[in-house]
Design a protein around this motif. Structure first.
Motif, PDB file in Angstrom:
ATOM      1  N   GLY A 175       0.793  -1.223   0.000  1.00 60.71           N
ATOM      2  CA  GLY A 175       0.000   0.000   0.000  1.00 60.71           C
ATOM      3  C   GLY A 175       0.821   1.268   0.000  1.00 60.71           C
ATOM      4  N   LYS A 176       2.099   1.148  -0.362  1.00 64.13           N
ATOM      5  CA  LYS A 176       2.979   2.319  -0.380  1.00 64.13           C
ATOM      6  C   LYS A 176       3.136   2.867  -1.791  1.00 64.13           C
ATOM      7  N   ALA A 177       3.674   4.084  -1.872  1.00 67.71           N
ATOM      8  CA  ALA A 177       3.787   4.784  -3.153  1.00 67.71           C
ATOM      9  C   ALA A 177       5.077   4.428  -3.883  1.00 67.71           C
ATOM     10  N   VAL A 178       4.997   4.390  -5.191  1.00 69.89           N
ATOM     11  CA  VAL A 178       6.170   4.137  -6.024  1.00 69.89           C
ATOM     12  C   VAL A 178       7.215   5.230  -5.822  1.00 69.89           C
ATOM     13  N   ARG A 179       6.772   6.465  -5.577  1.00 68.25           N
ATOM     14  CA  ARG A 179       7.717   7.578  -5.399  1.00 68.25           C
ATOM     15  C   ARG A 179       8.589   7.399  -4.153  1.00 68.25           C
ATOM     16  N   SER A 180       8.232   6.466  -3.264  1.00 73.12           N
ATOM     17  CA  SER A 180       9.031   6.228  -2.060  1.00 73.12           C
ATOM     18  C   SER A 180      10.227   5.311  -2.332  1.00 73.12           C
ATOM     19  N   ILE A 181      10.298   4.746  -3.545  1.00 74.89           N
ATOM     20  CA  ILE A 181      11.365   3.810  -3.900  1.00 74.89           C
ATOM     21  C   ILE A 181      12.563   4.568  -4.468  1.00 74.89           C
ATOM     22  N   ASP A 182      13.767   4.127  -4.098  1.00 70.48           N
ATOM     23  CA  ASP A 182      14.984   4.694  -4.679  1.00 70.48           C
ATOM     24  C   ASP A 182      15.310   3.941  -5.966  1.00 70.48           C
ATOM     25  N   PHE A 183      15.276   4.645  -7.070  1.00 72.08           N
ATOM     26  CA  PHE A 183      15.595   4.055  -8.369  1.00 72.08           C
ATOM     27  C   PHE A 183      16.910   4.616  -8.891  1.00 72.08           C
ATOM     28  N   THR A 184      17.587   3.816  -9.714  1.00 70.20           N
ATOM     29  CA  THR A 184      18.728   4.350 -10.436  1.00 70.20           C
ATOM     30  C   THR A 184      18.196   5.236 -11.558  1.00 70.20           C
ATOM     31  N   GLU A 185      19.087   5.980 -12.190  1.00 66.23           N
ATOM     32  CA  GLU A 185      18.667   6.866 -13.271  1.00 66.23           C
ATOM     33  C   GLU A 185      18.029   6.075 -14.415  1.00 66.23           C
TER      34      GLU A 185
END
Length: 366
Positions: A175-185
């Motif tokens: 139930g968490k947001a995708v924007r909370s994930i650390d992604f590489t470029e």
């Protein structure tokens, strides 16, 4: 620069009140769910004190502010991802926006119905975020089914996409947001192509009582919203929507007196408009002298010819050079002549990356 920020929240949390205050557009307000069905769209001027200072130093016949678009979207209820309330319509309206202004009820008022029967900012936030996450999870699962077989055949692009989808899926399941994930470029580029609701940048607005305007930090409801925003690395603003709507109808001198009486130096609306503008990577350059002193919007990172095209396509097509003065230099030296004498007028070419606050005269030939 047709970007828009969508104002969302549960019914009766003050979305339309806030929208009215921002745009003075008179969006319908009512003390029952779904008073807003079709989204209301309004253009607002981006407040910028630099404009009046430039006008003072380089007088023109008029001042023109740059603008930004807000959309007031119908209130969401639990089960929207399954079609409850205005369900799919609500989600599609959010999908059309570039950023989310998430309004959360943070005030007590027995005269305004709460759809949950209580004031609980954390539960309200989670209700909306869960519905958005469920909708995203459905989209991610469909995408996984589509690329899995191709990835198993050692297709490089499909394998990369499949890996990112597998990184996203458990977060959405929680139930968490995708924007909370650390992604590489490289991962972020793939994620942008999925157009997920919870990947959109967000500002949380705690709709606080008027008594808390001068010091939102002392408000317990605001602190709940702020804590959640920090967990997503998102911005949080404390705004009294009803009070801001009242302020919006005043003349400038009356507005200043009202704000002073409330113990604040700037309206919450001005802070929100600027925050939404910057959230989307939008910046401002100026043209001065002649008929008007004007602010223009450009994307951070744009080069001089692209920025020239914001004014007119001919400017970009026939770009020769940009004559640039920074706002801070004009503010310091007070006349264009003194700026030139100080060696602060710059001639920039096609590779110049325009900066926020640049005052530019473009040279072109078509």
């Amino acid at each position: 620069m047709s970007l828009t920020a969508g104002i969302v929240g549960l019914p009766n949390v003050g979305k339309s009140t806030l929208f009215n205050a921002i745009t003075k557009a008179g969006a319908e307000m009512a003390n029952y769910p779904f008073a807003t069905i079709e989204p209301n769209v309004g253009m607002v001027e981006v407040p910028d004190k630099r404009l009046s200072r430039i006008q003072e130093l380089v007088p023109a016949k008029k001042i023109v502010h740059t603008t930004f678009e807000f959309t007031d979207i119908a209130g969401l209820v639990k089960g929207a991802s399954k079609g409850e309330g205005l369900g799919n319509k609500f989600l599609e309206n959010i999908r059309q926006t570039d950023a989310i202004i998430h309004v959360v009820r943070a005030f007590e008022d027995d005269n305004i119905t709460s759809v949950t029967g209580k004031v609980d900012p954390e539960e309200d936030i989670n209700t909306i975020n869960l519905e958005l996450a469920i909708a995203d999870l459905d989209a991610v699962n469909r995408r996984i089914n589509k690329v899995k077989k191709i990835a198993q055949q050692n297709d490089k692009e499909a394998k990369a996409e499949y890996a990112v989808l597998q990184k996203i899926k458990p977060v959405l399941e929680d139930g968490k947001a995708v924007r909370s994930i650390d992604f590489t470029e490289d991962e972020q580029k793939l994620v942008k192509g999925f157009f997920l609701l919870t990947d959109k940048p967000v500002i949380y607005v705690a709709n606080i009582a008027e008594d808390s305007m001068a010091d939102p930090e002392s408000d317990e409801f605001y602190q709940i919203v702020k804590k959640h925003a920090e967990s997503e690395n998102a911005e949080c603003l404390g705004i009294s929507a009803a009070t801001e709507e009242e302020i919006a109808g005043l003349e400038d001198d009356e507005k200043a007196e009202f704000l002073e009486a409330e113990g604040v130096t700037e309206s919450g609306l001005d802070r929100l408009i600027r925050a939404a503008y910057h959230l989307l990577g939008l910046r401002t350059f100026f043209t001065a002298g002649g008929p008007e002193t004007r602010a223009w919007t450009f994307h951070e990172g744009m080069k001089a010819p692209q920025v020239a095209g914001v004014i007119h396509s001919d400017f970009e097509r026939g770009f020769i050079r940009a004559e640039v003065v920074s706002y801070s230099d004009l503010d310091q030296f007070e006349t264009m002549q003194k700026v030139k004498e100080a060696g602060k007028l710059r001639l920039e070419g096609k590779d110049y990356e325009v900066q926020d606050g640049d005052i530019i005269e473009f040279r072109f030939n078509v």
